[in-house]
Enzyme design. Structure first.
Site, mmCIF file in Angstrom:
data_model
loop_
_atom_site.group_PDB
_atom_site.id
_atom_site.type_symbol
_atom_site.label_atom_id
_atom_site.label_comp_id
_atom_site.label_asym_id
_atom_site.label_seq_id
_atom_site.Cartn_x
_atom_site.Cartn_y
_atom_site.Cartn_z
ATOM 1 N N HIS A 27 22.022 49.265 38.994
ATOM 2 C CA HIS A 27 22.366 48.452 37.825
ATOM 3 C C HIS A 27 22.493 46.962 38.138
ATOM 4 C CE1 HIS A 27 22.984 52.304 36.085
ATOM 5 N NE2 HIS A 27 24.137 52.537 36.667
ATOM 6 N N ASP B 77 26.061 53.672 44.106
ATOM 7 C CA ASP B 77 26.140 54.142 42.726
ATOM 8 C C ASP B 77 25.862 53.025 41.716
ATOM 9 O OD1 ASP B 77 26.693 56.280 40.891
ATOM 10 O OD2 ASP B 77 28.584 55.296 40.399
ATOM 11 N N LYS C 218 20.310 48.288 27.111
ATOM 12 C CA LYS C 218 21.301 47.578 26.277
ATOM 13 C C LYS C 218 20.606 46.464 25.503
ATOM 14 C CE LYS C 218 25.393 49.025 28.127
ATOM 15 N NZ LYS C 218 26.421 49.557 27.275
ATOM 16 N N LYS D 130 35.921 50.322 40.420
ATOM 17 C CA LYS D 130 36.680 51.216 39.552
ATOM 18 C C LYS D 130 38.155 50.860 39.632
ATOM 19 C CE LYS D 130 33.465 54.952 39.403
ATOM 20 N NZ LYS D 130 33.210 54.875 37.975
ATOM 21 N N HIS E 196 20.147 52.851 32.577
ATOM 22 C CA HIS E 196 20.541 52.696 31.174
ATOM 23 C C HIS E 196 21.055 51.299 30.852
ATOM 24 C CE1 HIS E 196 24.427 54.037 32.891
ATOM 25 N NE2 HIS E 196 24.935 53.231 31.994
ATOM 26 N N GLU F 69 35.211 48.682 35.832
ATOM 27 C CA GLU F 69 35.714 49.811 35.034
ATOM 28 C C GLU F 69 37.213 49.954 35.250
ATOM 29 O OE1 GLU F 69 32.896 53.395 35.071
ATOM 30 O OE2 GLU F 69 32.405 52.298 36.897
#
Ligand code: NAD
Length: 487
Positions: A241, A236, A183, A333, A179, A217
């Site tokens: 990405h 992940d 963008k 994270k 995804h 994040e």
């Protein structure tokens, strides 16, 4: 409102896992917005397939509640909402057994609309669902299949999955979503590079000092701990990405803006990544709680876990364009800010003609920000205004189009809106091809293997910091520094 909307053909979209988080939070709101904007026509159908005994009305109620949370109130026009809910249907089925497949077949059999099967379910269900779609007669030559990460957990499993899907679908029917590529800014990066003559002559190791790609994040893994703990930041985030973003920066100009031309160039980049020499170019970290907040292991519910919640990697690309220009990737994270950006840091001016009193020059930086505030800025050095003599300062040349569009009452469509419409249009440019996924895993596998056998686990870092000290050193030892993590 979004400018210039060209409606797509009517479709039947079957969402396996239509009651799950991804479908309710991202996919269905995206489809609703495309309908409001007039791109997806209301005579299309969206059929959710999941295990709960909801019925079409129960499902509609769920979706309405989700739209109220995830779509702005200004878009929830009651007529459009009613129209959208009317286009929804529901089939109860279990991917793992026979029940429900005949009902799905009956829903589809008389329709001549183009079919999309969106597998918003755990990846171990991709192959069984594909097989049952085939045996229950649900497939047509114009069927498309959409899958999303995780696409394997290493090279061998990714290849196995690709082969399983290839027994049922042609590669041109398979849409592997990343995804990030949906963008608007990421597509703008391609426009910036390939529709302007300005950047190409300096887009190489002679002029680019280094590139930084950050996906940070603030949230921890709570709520997703069981899934996350099996994967970690490298699997992940890095494998998909961050490497995809790296490809878009590093790839050669394709001959045409066509799916295979673009994907061939991305594949060449992935195949040019230098294998990592030693552990020095990879730093893995795990957050510890501050102010009474839980550590990673508590959040993940996995005492003693060595899974990394942070990864920083120095990547080199062995080709003529990039030899000597490192790409530094970091993701994690519970970091200081939620920010995703690519920064292309150019080399210093070769010689300064200005006195030291003018203040030093700083390198030009092209920053492509994916979130928050999608946009692109170019940092330039100019003269500080005023009569104070020659004093230099840095200013951003701002291409933050979110604000500009917002001022005109326009909205940047979300990534899923763009990607789902691309699936309907049959445009695979922004989707990963089987060989890209495998090439990325081939490069990532040794990093994971080295981490698994390392005597020490990941480095500890404070929640809401910029990551482990060792990640800072990864750049400091090269005389460089990470950009500040600021939202
Ligand atoms: P989820 O657990 O919230 O939803 C899973 C859905 O699958 C539910 O609707 C459930 O009813 C259905 N399901 C489970 N077993 C089934 C079976 N045997 N037969 C039929 N349906 C079954 O998961 P999610 O967060 O929506 O994620 C779905 C997939 O998308 C996962 O592979 C996930 O890794 C991936 N993904 C999710 C996100 C996200 O933001 N949630 C982002 C990227 C990728």
């Amino acid at each position: 409102m979004v400018a210039r909307v060209i409606p797509v053909v009517p479709f039947d979209l079957v969402v396996f896992g239509g009651t799950g988080d991804l479908a309710q939070r991202k996919l269905l709101p995206a489809l609703f917005r495309r309908m409001v904007d007039g791109q997806a026509l209301p005579d299309s159908r969206i059929i959710a397939a999941a295990r709960r005994d909801l019925g079409a009305d129960g499902f509609r109620r769920r979706v309405e509640a989700a739209l109220r949370v995830h779509v702005g109130p200004e878009q929830l026009d009651p007529d459009r909402l009613a129209e959208f809910l009317c286009a929804l249907d529901y089939v109860r089925l279990d991917a793992a057994d026979e029940d429900g497949w005949a009902a799905l077949f009956h829903r589809l059999k008389d329709s001549e609309r183009m079919r999309v099967f969106y597998l918003s379910v755990a990846p171990q269900l991709f192959a069984p669902i594909s097989e049952r779609l085939a045996t229950s007669g649900c497939l047509t030559p114009d069927t498309r299949l959409v899958v999303e990460k995780p696409l394997g957990h290493d090279f061998a499993s990714a290849r196995k999955l690709n082969r399983q899907l290839a027994t049922i679908f042609d590669e041109r029917q398979i849409y592997r979503i990343d995804h990030f590529l949906g963008k608007e800014t990421v597509q703008n990066l391609m426009a910036l590079r390939f529709a302007n003559a300005l950047f190409e002559p300096i887009w190489n190791a002679r002029h680019v000092d280094h590139v930084q790609i950050t996906v940070a994040e603030r949230v921890g893994v709570r709520g997703r701990g069981a899934y996350y703990d099996q994967n970690g930041a490298v699997r992940d985030m890095m494998q998909n990405h961050l490497l995809q973003l790296l490809c878009l920066i590093a790839m050669e100009p394709p001959a045409h803006f066509e799916p295979d031309a673009v994907r061939d160039e991305k594949l060449k980049v992935l195949r040019s990544l230098k294998p990592l020499d030693g552990p020095g170019d990879v730093v893995l970290g795990q957050y510890r709680g501050i102010n009474g907040e839980p550590d990673y292991v508590e959040d993940a519910g996995s005492p003693g876990s060595r899974t990394e919640s942070f990864a920083a990697i120095k990547v080199e690309i062995a080709n003529w364009r990039w030899n000597g220009t490192p790409f530094y990737l970091r993701t994690g994270k519970r970091l200081q800010a939620r920010v995703s950006e690519i920064a292309v840091v150019f080399k210093d001016a070769p010689h300064s003609i200005f006195p030291a009193s003018a203040g030093g020059t700083n390198p030009n930086v092209l920053a492509i920000r994916l979130q928050p505030d999608e946009g692109i800025t170019l940092r330039l050095t100019i003269k500080e205004p005023g009569p104070g003599g020659m004093r230099l300062c840095q200013v951003p040349l701002d291409m933050t189009f979110a604000k500009t569009l917002g001022a005109q009452g326009l909205r940047i469509p979300g990534a899923y809106e763009r990607l789902v419409m691309d699936v309907i249009r049959g445009d695979q440019t922004l989707f990963m091809r089987n060989d890209e996924v495998e090439a990325a895993w081939r490069w990532i596998d040794p990093i994971i293997a080295a981490a698994d056998t390392a005597p020490e686990g990941p480095r500890s870092y404070d929640s809401y910091s910029s990551g482990p000290e060792e990640a800072l050193m990864l750049m400091h030892r090269d005389g460089r520094r990470w950009r500040a993590l600021a939202a």
